[in-house]
Design a protein around this motif. Structure first.
Motif, PDB file in Angstrom:
ATOM      1  N   MET A   1       0.854  -1.194   0.000  1.00  0.00           N
ATOM      2  CA  MET A   1       0.000   0.000   0.000  1.00  0.00           C
ATOM      3  C   MET A   1       0.879   1.228   0.000  1.00  0.00           C
ATOM      4  O   MET A   1       1.544   1.530   0.974  1.00  0.00           O
ATOM      5  CB  MET A   1      -0.864  -0.015   1.265  1.00  0.00           C
ATOM      6  N   GLY A 103     -17.360  -0.839  -4.901  1.00  0.00           N
ATOM      7  CA  GLY A 103     -16.595  -0.379  -3.742  1.00  0.00           C
ATOM      8  C   GLY A 103     -17.518   0.117  -2.665  1.00  0.00           C
ATOM      9  O   GLY A 103     -17.101   0.858  -1.790  1.00  0.00           O
ATOM     10  N   PRO A 183      -4.982   4.021  -2.974  1.00  0.00           N
ATOM     11  CA  PRO A 183      -6.075   3.054  -2.862  1.00  0.00           C
ATOM     12  C   PRO A 183      -6.014   2.326  -1.526  1.00  0.00           C
ATOM     13  O   PRO A 183      -4.923   2.031  -1.033  1.00  0.00           O
ATOM     14  CB  PRO A 183      -5.843   2.096  -4.037  1.00  0.00           C
ATOM     15  N   GLY A 184      -7.170   2.061  -0.951  1.00  0.00           N
ATOM     16  CA  GLY A 184      -7.227   1.467   0.377  1.00  0.00           C
ATOM     17  C   GLY A 184      -7.199  -0.051   0.389  1.00  0.00           C
ATOM     18  O   GLY A 184      -7.358  -0.701  -0.644  1.00  0.00           O
ATOM     19  N   THR A 185      -6.961  -0.592   1.582  1.00  0.00           N
ATOM     20  CA  THR A 185      -7.038  -2.040   1.778  1.00  0.00           C
ATOM     21  C   THR A 185      -8.311  -2.355   2.563  1.00  0.00           C
ATOM     22  O   THR A 185      -8.880  -1.483   3.215  1.00  0.00           O
ATOM     23  CB  THR A 185      -5.829  -2.574   2.569  1.00  0.00           C
ATOM     24  N   VAL A 186      -8.764  -3.584   2.491  1.00  0.00           N
ATOM     25  CA  VAL A 186      -9.968  -3.991   3.208  1.00  0.00           C
ATOM     26  C   VAL A 186      -9.624  -4.199   4.684  1.00  0.00           C
ATOM     27  O   VAL A 186      -8.680  -4.916   5.010  1.00  0.00           O
ATOM     28  CB  VAL A 186     -10.560  -5.279   2.617  1.00  0.00           C
ATOM     29  N   ASP A 188     -11.288  -5.064   8.525  1.00  0.00           N
ATOM     30  CA  ASP A 188     -12.466  -5.572   9.235  1.00  0.00           C
ATOM     31  C   ASP A 188     -12.170  -5.619  10.726  1.00  0.00           C
ATOM     32  O   ASP A 188     -11.368  -6.423  11.190  1.00  0.00           O
ATOM     33  CB  ASP A 188     -12.811  -6.973   8.704  1.00  0.00           C
ATOM     34  N   MET A 307     -18.366  -3.074   3.028  1.00  0.00           N
ATOM     35  CA  MET A 307     -18.444  -4.086   1.977  1.00  0.00           C
ATOM     36  C   MET A 307     -19.267  -5.315   2.353  1.00  0.00           C
ATOM     37  O   MET A 307     -19.073  -6.383   1.778  1.00  0.00           O
ATOM     38  CB  MET A 307     -17.028  -4.516   1.597  1.00  0.00           C
ATOM     39  N   PRO A 320     -16.651  -5.524   6.648  1.00  0.00           N
ATOM     40  CA  PRO A 320     -15.337  -5.065   6.202  1.00  0.00           C
ATOM     41  C   PRO A 320     -15.474  -3.662   5.588  1.00  0.00           C
ATOM     42  O   PRO A 320     -16.444  -3.378   4.896  1.00  0.00           O
ATOM     43  CB  PRO A 320     -14.934  -6.064   5.109  1.00  0.00           C
ATOM     44  N   ILE A 322     -13.432  -0.102   3.663  1.00  0.00           N
ATOM     45  CA  ILE A 322     -12.310   0.297   2.807  1.00  0.00           C
ATOM     46  C   ILE A 322     -12.336   1.815   2.649  1.00  0.00           C
ATOM     47  O   ILE A 322     -13.415   2.418   2.682  1.00  0.00           O
ATOM     48  CB  ILE A 322     -12.380  -0.420   1.436  1.00  0.00           C
ATOM     49  N   HIS A 324     -10.646   4.790   0.097  1.00  0.00           N
ATOM     50  CA  HIS A 324      -9.806   5.168  -1.052  1.00  0.00           C
ATOM     51  C   HIS A 324      -9.583   6.681  -1.029  1.00  0.00           C
ATOM     52  O   HIS A 324     -10.548   7.440  -0.908  1.00  0.00           O
ATOM     53  CB  HIS A 324     -10.490   4.789  -2.369  1.00  0.00           C
TER      54      HIS A 324
END
Lengths: 333, 333
Positions: A1, A103, A183-186, A188, A307, A320, A322, A324
């Motif tokens: 990332m 998204g 850009p983001g990561t998931v 949770d 998500m 989860p 995210i 961005h």
């Protein structure tokens, strides 16, 4: 990332916003391009109405730009409906390459990131980013049919009836420009309350924003505004608190599109607006105007998404999230 | 809509395929990397099983590659489940930027197109493309619960239980390489029969493939194989017929992943396999092997998607289709 710098600084050349009744009656209600106070957009189902909003939004931005459809290298589009039908049906009539995205409420940022990457690298001459949400189609899909008249919890947000379309390209002149993306990561963190989406998305927002500051060496005060998509009251508080713990005080210049779109006193939408359309229409109208007027010159824009699906929650899973992020600037002429 | 040439010819460096019982018993059943004959992947719901398949597929390709997760610039992933939860939950544990896609059964090609564009332009050092479908989660979402035991029509296809993951990068050496891409446009020719998805997707396939030949000046015989994702018997016939009308005879070298995955006589899956996983696992196992063995050296790979939802069909709308195409070659060393 890691942050991706966009050397050519692609411009958000044109934008167009489409909204329903409540959005048109809010604090920035006069700034939107197209309003249908019936929320129906001349359609006989809410899902068709949402598709029609996307059609109007993309048609609107195309007409405003003066481009032909063949000038648009690709459309990046998404929405909240099952199988993203708001986008597929709404944009089916346009003869341009189509990339469907999912998204959740981060779709506006996701579509702008992909558009700007494609333009910056000259893979496409220009690209369109389109997103939508409709309160009535979302409520019955994610929670209850409107006719049920269920009581909403205090932490519940109100899905925005709105669609936004942007054209990203390399036009010269004085335009808001996307100079970096992350850009983001998931993420949770175990939140399971579908009536507190802000809390579910805040950890992802914290993750992306902290990463941005850590990696860039920039500080919150380097920006005129740090804008999130739809964290609402609950999520915004969590974001500001957690960012402070991480060493970044964003309390003075953090704004949330979900808190800008409605008047809390007069309209009482509980914890604020949400949905793909929320960040889309607030950026397309309010913030692009502020950028062009130089009320703000340098912003971070981060839309977050939750998500989950109704099925995944029924099966006991958590939500989860995210986030961005884009850096948008007015550069010197 | 125009072909994008990828000058650096990004490599499909590694792939990994995960399948269920029926796929493992088909003609190419021995080629898959991971099989669970229970179709459950140790989970207690079909939706969780699908997420687990994506997790296994991505974990598998990552392990095989020897890369760390931080080496993966982004994951492009999608599936057929509402809100694409197969991907979001399956990949939530991996700390890499995540772009959620919805392209219905075209997702494998959509994710490979975006991955290869990002790698070719050096925006990302490498990217992962991941997709899945699960027969049991898809059937109950799109058609009937399995317990209902409904009779399937002769034109019905069988949603593949499969997940595939690819890593696209710039590794040197002898790898299948993506040398051009042509993202598709949404095409709606008025097909409304959810039990004849091949017919719904074929017009989009015709549109993209005709455009490819018209624009490139290449001919069908320039390729060892022209591979579609899941048109099945019905859609394949339509594609070959319509292409002939358009002046391109693909009857001798057209293959469909949906017809490769099951044995028509022995397994009787009616009109063939379908789903995001169908084209994904056939490419990941069968065709990448054939490319590496030089059984084929130059192929067109086009996955098609049917972009409807159960709601949109109940509301009387027809099925929009899309076809995304990649040119994959073994280049001289």
């Amino acid at each position: 990332m890691s942050i991706i710098e966009l050397k050519s600084a692609p411009a958000i050349e044109y934008a167009y916003s489409v909204v329903g009744k409540r959005e048109s009656e809010g604090p920035i209600g006069k700034k939107f391009d197209f309003v249908d106070k019936s929320d129906k957009f001349k359609m006989d189902t809410w899902e068709k109405a949402e598709s029609e909003m996307q059609r109007i939004a993309f048609d609107g931005v195309l007409t405003r730009s003066g481009y032909n459809i063949s000038d648009i290298g690709a459309i990046f589009a998404g929405d909240l409906l099952n199988q993203c039908t708001g986008s597929a049906y709404g944009l089916a009539g346009f003869d341009a390459p189509y990339f469907g995205l999912y998204g959740a409420c981060s779709t506006c940022a996701e579509s702008l990131i992909l558009s700007s990457l494609m333009v910056d690298s000259d893979k496409l001459p220009r690209a369109a980013a389109v997103c939508s949400s409709h309160n009535c189609s979302a409520e019955r899909q994610f929670r209850f049919p409107l006719e049920y008249g269920g009581q909403r919890t205090p932490t519940a947000q109100w899905t925005v009836t709105g669609a936004a379309a942007f054209i990203v390209g390399k036009k010269s002149g004085f335009h808001p420009r996307i100079t970096a993306v992350l850009p983001g990561t998931v993420v949770d963190k175990g939140i399971t309350d579908i009536s507190n989406m802000g809390a579910a998305m805040a950890p992802a927002a914290v993750n992306t924003l902290t990463q941005y500051f850590n990696e860039s060496g920039e500080e919150p005060e380097d920006f005129d505004a740090i804008i999130t998509g739809d964290l609402g009251y609950e999520g915004s508080k969590i974001l500001v608190d957690f960012m402070k713990n991480n060493g970044y005080d964003i309390s003075r210049n953090h704004y949330d599109c979900g808190l800008i779109i409605y008047d809390r006193e007069r309209q009482d939408m509980h914890a604020g607006g949400s949905g793909c359309g929320c960040s889309g229409i607030v950026l397309a109208s309010h913030y692009l105007e502020k950028l062009k007027n130089l009320d703000v010159k340098r912003i971070l824009f981060m839309a977050t998404g939750a998500m989950m699906s109704p099925s995944s929650l029924l099966q006991g899973l958590s939500i989860p999230g995210i986030g961005h992020l884009l850096k948008i600037e007015m550069l010197s002429k």
